[in-house]
Enzyme design. Structure first.
Site: not given
Length: 284
Positions: A10, A41-42, A70, A154, A179, A181
């Protein structure tokens, strides 16, 4: 012929993007990496992705971008999901959702094709469709000549991520978790030739809490009051796994964890590429 595949976790905000810009091209050249998969996605302000960021990721050497829960946070990503084969959305969303659920792309040398897909977990992740059925369906759809197959799972629960590794053991070349992190210590090659890790970790600022300012997160947790979780700044790192795959069989031969410490860039932790959803995102 063995080839090197890099799977990056991520990417969080501008600090995560900066460490990629600073280190990914050199890493690709140094380790002769043939293919890079990156969960982004982040990447835009900590939630979602914008076309500007997508184009920069490709320029820095990313070959395929995967997304997560997200995926639709930034509306202007819809055109990318509709038109580019280099970005995919989770396969176990509704069939009506915009975007590809898998893609097949050439390696940098053009010698091999790599299939990439991704899915969301169900445990603690909301009412998503079955990732197990989605993966079974997709692996039946993938072209036979795409022997190298990479899966980004994820998901929140480590147990579910470990289970997905075993579910796809012998069918996927790599199953890497994203996901949470936080990098996990279970990097290994399963007995069927599938490289697996429950979570590759975050590419972003580790001085905070999962990429967010720790003072904001602690304030929210200790007072039970809502607080805007701004992006942290310090201790940026690139996190991922580097997998050596047999190009003729698609079986993983080796896997190692990659972590590169970056530098703190001057200026704020947001810029125009983030696609600010509100004025609060401009604070530093």
């Amino acid at each position: 012929m063995p080839i090197a595949i890099l799977c990056i976790g991520d990417v969080v905000g501008k600090p995560g993007r900066c460490v990629l810009e600073d280190h990914l091209p050199a890493l690709i050249a140094e380790r002769q990496i043939e293919f890079v998969v990156c969960n982004a996605e982040n990447a835009a302000g900590g939630s979602g992705m914008t076309p500007a960021i997508f184009n920069k990721l490709l320029a820095w050497g990313v070959d395929c971008v995967t997304m997560g829960d997200h995926v639709f946070r930034k509306r202007d990503v819809l055109s990318l999901l509709q038109n580019s084969p280099r970005i995919i959305r989770p396969a176990n969303l509704s069939a009506s959702a915009v975007g590809r659920t898998w893609t097949v792309l050439p390696t940098k040398s053009g010698m091999h094709d790599v299939a990439v897909t991704c899915a969301l977990g169900q445990l603690y992740m909301g009412s998503n469709d079955s990732p197990w059925a989605a993966m079974d369906r997709i692996f039946n759809e993938l072209p036979h000549n795409a022997r190298i197959r990479v899966v980004d799972f994820h998901a929140e629960a480590s147990s579910e991520k470990v289970a997905m590794g075993w579910h796809l053991n012998g069918r996927a070349s790599v199953v890497f978790g994203t996901h949470t992190h936080v990098p996990t210590a279970d990097v290994r090659v399963l007995d069927g030739g599938t490289a697996h890790v429950s979570d590759v970790g975050m590419t972003g600022p580790y001085e905070g809490v999962l990429g967010r300012r720790r003072d904001r997160v602690l304030s929210s947790l200790t007072t039970s009051m809502p607080c805007h979780y701004e992006i942290a700044r310090g201790d940026p790192r690139l996190s991922g796994v580097l997998v050596t795959v047999d190009g003729s069989t698609g079986r993983a031969m080796a896997v190692e964890r990659i972590e590169i410490k970056g530098r703190v860039h001057e200026g704020g932790v947001y810029d125009a590429d983030d696609g600010w959803p509100d004025k609060a995102m401009t604070k530093t």
